[in-house]
Scaffold this motif. Structure first.
Motif, PDB file in Angstrom:
ATOM      1  N   ILE A  40       0.836  -1.208   0.000  1.00 48.65           N
ATOM      2  CA  ILE A  40       0.000   0.000   0.000  1.00 48.65           C
ATOM      3  C   ILE A  40       0.866   1.252   0.000  1.00 48.65           C
ATOM      4  O   ILE A  40       0.573   2.230  -0.700  1.00 48.65           O
ATOM      5  CB  ILE A  40      -0.956  -0.021   1.208  1.00 48.65           C
ATOM      6  CG1 ILE A  40      -2.003  -1.135   1.014  1.00 48.65           C
ATOM      7  CG2 ILE A  40      -1.644   1.330   1.384  1.00 48.65           C
ATOM      8  CD1 ILE A  40      -2.914  -1.327   2.206  1.00 48.65           C
ATOM      9  N   ASN A  41       1.949   1.243   0.781  1.00 48.85           N
ATOM     10  CA  ASN A  41       2.839   2.399   0.794  1.00 48.85           C
ATOM     11  C   ASN A  41       3.413   2.682  -0.587  1.00 48.85           C
ATOM     12  O   ASN A  41       3.594   3.839  -0.987  1.00 48.85           O
ATOM     13  CB  ASN A  41       3.979   2.178   1.791  1.00 48.85           C
ATOM     14  CG  ASN A  41       3.553   2.380   3.232  1.00 48.85           C
ATOM     15  OD1 ASN A  41       2.538   3.019   3.499  1.00 48.85           O
ATOM     16  ND2 ASN A  41       4.325   1.837   4.151  1.00 48.85           N
ATOM     17  N   GLU A  42       3.718   1.628  -1.327  1.00 45.95           N
ATOM     18  CA  GLU A  42       4.334   1.783  -2.641  1.00 45.95           C
ATOM     19  C   GLU A  42       3.342   2.233  -3.704  1.00 45.95           C
ATOM     20  O   GLU A  42       3.732   2.887  -4.680  1.00 45.95           O
ATOM     21  CB  GLU A  42       4.971   0.462  -3.080  1.00 45.95           C
ATOM     22  CG  GLU A  42       6.190   0.063  -2.260  1.00 45.95           C
ATOM     23  CD  GLU A  42       6.714  -1.314  -2.642  1.00 45.95           C
ATOM     24  OE1 GLU A  42       6.118  -1.935  -3.550  1.00 45.95           O
ATOM     25  OE2 GLU A  42       7.696  -1.768  -2.030  1.00 45.95           O
ATOM     26  N   THR A  43       2.066   1.905  -3.523  1.00 44.47           N
ATOM     27  CA  THR A  43       1.105   2.114  -4.602  1.00 44.47           C
ATOM     28  C   THR A  43       0.003   3.125  -4.294  1.00 44.47           C
ATOM     29  O   THR A  43      -0.589   3.678  -5.223  1.00 44.47           O
ATOM     30  CB  THR A  43       0.430   0.778  -4.972  1.00 44.47           C
ATOM     31  OG1 THR A  43      -0.266   0.251  -3.822  1.00 44.47           O
ATOM     32  CG2 THR A  43       1.465  -0.234  -5.441  1.00 44.47           C
ATOM     33  N   GLN A  44      -0.297   3.384  -3.022  1.00 47.76           N
ATOM     34  CA  GLN A  44      -1.484   4.173  -2.714  1.00 47.76           C
ATOM     35  C   GLN A  44      -1.250   5.368  -1.796  1.00 47.76           C
ATOM     36  O   GLN A  44      -2.147   6.200  -1.636  1.00 47.76           O
ATOM     37  CB  GLN A  44      -2.551   3.267  -2.077  1.00 47.76           C
ATOM     38  CG  GLN A  44      -2.992   2.137  -2.985  1.00 47.76           C
ATOM     39  CD  GLN A  44      -4.096   1.288  -2.374  1.00 47.76           C
ATOM     40  OE1 GLN A  44      -4.979   1.802  -1.697  1.00 47.76           O
ATOM     41  NE2 GLN A  44      -4.046  -0.014  -2.592  1.00 47.76           N
ATOM     42  N   VAL A  45      -0.080   5.473  -1.170  1.00 47.43           N
ATOM     43  CA  VAL A  45       0.182   6.571  -0.239  1.00 47.43           C
ATOM     44  C   VAL A  45       1.163   7.543  -0.887  1.00 47.43           C
ATOM     45  O   VAL A  45       2.161   7.126  -1.477  1.00 47.43           O
ATOM     46  CB  VAL A  45       0.756   6.050   1.095  1.00 47.43           C
ATOM     47  CG1 VAL A  45       0.949   7.197   2.082  1.00 47.43           C
ATOM     48  CG2 VAL A  45      -0.178   4.991   1.692  1.00 47.43           C
ATOM     49  N   ALA A  46       0.874   8.829  -0.789  1.00 47.27           N
ATOM     50  CA  ALA A  46       1.793   9.840  -1.317  1.00 47.27           C
ATOM     51  C   ALA A  46       3.163   9.680  -0.656  1.00 47.27           C
ATOM     52  O   ALA A  46       3.233   9.448   0.553  1.00 47.27           O
ATOM     53  CB  ALA A  46       1.240  11.237  -1.064  1.00 47.27           C
ATOM     54  N   PRO A  47       4.242   9.794  -1.421  1.00 48.55           N
ATOM     55  CA  PRO A  47       5.574   9.543  -0.851  1.00 48.55           C
ATOM     56  C   PRO A  47       5.864  10.323   0.419  1.00 48.55           C
ATOM     57  O   PRO A  47       6.463   9.786   1.355  1.00 48.55           O
ATOM     58  CB  PRO A  47       6.517   9.959  -1.992  1.00 48.55           C
ATOM     59  CG  PRO A  47       5.725   9.728  -3.230  1.00 48.55           C
ATOM     60  CD  PRO A  47       4.313  10.080  -2.867  1.00 48.55           C
ATOM     61  N   ASP A  48       5.445  11.585   0.494  1.00 50.27           N
ATOM     62  CA  ASP A  48       5.753  12.380   1.678  1.00 50.27           C
ATOM     63  C   ASP A  48       4.805  12.107   2.840  1.00 50.27           C
ATOM     64  O   ASP A  48       4.958  12.688   3.921  1.00 50.27           O
ATOM     65  CB  ASP A  48       5.761  13.875   1.350  1.00 50.27           C
ATOM     66  CG  ASP A  48       4.429  14.369   0.814  1.00 50.27           C
ATOM     67  OD1 ASP A  48       3.588  13.523   0.405  1.00 50.27           O
ATOM     68  OD2 ASP A  48       4.208  15.592   0.796  1.00 50.27           O
ATOM     69  N   GLU A  49       3.817  11.205   2.638  1.00 48.62           N
ATOM     70  CA  GLU A  49       2.894  10.861   3.721  1.00 48.62           C
ATOM     71  C   GLU A  49       3.084   9.434   4.230  1.00 48.62           C
ATOM     72  O   GLU A  49       2.398   9.010   5.152  1.00 48.62           O
ATOM     73  CB  GLU A  49       1.447  11.067   3.251  1.00 48.62           C
ATOM     74  CG  GLU A  49       1.122  12.522   2.951  1.00 48.62           C
ATOM     75  CD  GLU A  49      -0.340  12.741   2.622  1.00 48.62           C
ATOM     76  OE1 GLU A  49      -1.087  11.747   2.490  1.00 48.62           O
ATOM     77  OE2 GLU A  49      -0.745  13.915   2.503  1.00 48.62           O
ATOM     78  N   VAL A  50       4.021   8.695   3.631  1.00 48.49           N
ATOM     79  CA  VAL A  50       4.317   7.343   4.115  1.00 48.49           C
ATOM     80  C   VAL A  50       4.914   7.438   5.518  1.00 48.49           C
ATOM     81  O   VAL A  50       5.780   8.272   5.780  1.00 48.49           O
ATOM     82  CB  VAL A  50       5.298   6.624   3.166  1.00 48.49           C
ATOM     83  CG1 VAL A  50       5.783   5.319   3.784  1.00 48.49           C
ATOM     84  CG2 VAL A  50       4.628   6.352   1.815  1.00 48.49           C
TER      85      VAL A  50
END
Length: 335
Positions: free
Chosen positions: A279-289
């Motif tokens: 999910i972090n790789e595909t659905q969360v904005a990079p600066d919000e991981v």
């Protein structure tokens, strides 16, 4: 053109795209270290009148549009100019940046009631964490910021660095106590079933998808849903959840804005970590991981095994930032 050439070209050409009344604004490039994404280049529009908020526009998204989406430089400069004008007008109307809202940023007495906590990941931000006061809990770092709401309800923040804390003339424990007290007052904790949260976001539906949400998956955040994952560290929150879930629970780091709570009998840790990473790789904005690693609370022993990167060696500057235990805090927290 490469990224450096792109940034210099934008800086040199942008003034020709601004309305005549803003011709006196100077343009400058500077770099800012941002969580997860490292250094980013900001184009600053410096006003001729000292003390007026200066709009800053980060150029990475525009370079990505030029490099990967085929957008022309001329079209991008037009977009940047439009964004700059809106920022300048906000500043002139008193709805500008943090400088306009908190002009005495280095004065502790002026900012102490605005200091709050937030969280970022450790493994993605070891260099940044060297420069800021923090506490580490596995792969989650508790840090501090000055938070102010603009007249239009936009939340504006400034990260507190070691240098800024030194200017305040205080030590990290005082910063922690102040920020934690303010956060509980300004950003009250919430812990709700996933289905309710999805229902609030989507509104009434003929064929609601909230029935698909796991019945015992909870969203822990704050009332504003901004930087709400830090609510995990509010006084008594972990203990309160532990009392309500006697079998223990997993903490899934959904983003910097919330974490998910799942009873241990509802899943396996390895499977959950794989899901979080995807999910972090595909659905969360990079600066919000927030993190890729799941934490596990044992309600019987009242202890937390914080998720962490087993291959990460902390820099020396961070090895004393890990508390011996999660603070045991007051029991009157309301969830």
């Amino acid at each position: 053109m490469d990224y450096k050439e792109f940034c210099e070209h934008i800086k040199d050409e942008i003034k020709g795209f601004l309305p005549e009344q803003y011709a006196a604004y100077d343009t400058q490039l500077h770099t800012v270290s941002k969580p997860n994404v490292g250094e980013q280049v900001g184009l600053t529009f410096v006003p001729p009148i000292s003390g007026t908020p200066a709009p800053v526009i980060y150029l990475e998204p525009y370079y990505d549009a030029y490099l990967n989406r085929g957008m022309s430089v001329g079209r991008l400069i037009t977009q940047i100019a439009d964004t700059a004008v809106k920022g300048i007008e906000r500043g002139r109307s008193g709805v500008g940046g943090m400088l306009g809202l908190v002009p005495d940023m280095a004065d502790w007495n002026k900012v102490k009631d605005k200091v709050t906590v937030r969280v970022i990941g450790v493994s993605r931000n070891t260099e940044l964490l060297k420069e800021i006061p923090c506490r580490l809990f596995g792969d989650i770092a508790l840090i501090y910021q000055v938070s102010v709401k603009a007249p239009d309800d936009t939340l504006m923040t400034v990260r507190i660095t070691n240098n800024l804390m030194e200017q305040y003339g205080i030590l990290e424990p005082q910063l922690y106590d102040t920020a934690m007290e303010n956060s509980q007052r300004l950003q009250k904790v919430t812990c709700r079933p996933m289905g309710e949260v999805i229902g609030d976001l989507l509104g009434p539906m003929d064929d609601p998808i909230i029935d698909e949400a796991p019945a015992k998956l909870y969203v822990l955040s704050n009332e504003t849903l901004q930087f709400g994952a830090a609510a995990l560290f509010y006084p008594g929150v972990i203990e309160k959840i532990g009392n309500s879930i006697p079998e223990g629970f997993y903490i899934l780091p959904s983003s910097i804005h919330e974490v998910l709570i799942l009873p241990k009998n509802q899943g396996e840790k390895a499977m959950l970590e794989n899901m979080v990473q995807e999910i972090n790789e595909t659905q969360v904005a990079p600066d919000e991981v927030l993190s890729d690693f799941v934490s596990e609370y044992d309600a019987r022993t009242r202890t937390m095994e914080w998720g962490r990167d087993p291959n990460l060696t902390l820099p020396e500057q961070l090895k004393d930032k890990t508390p011996d235990r999660t603070p045991m805090l007051p029991k009157d927290v309301i969830l």
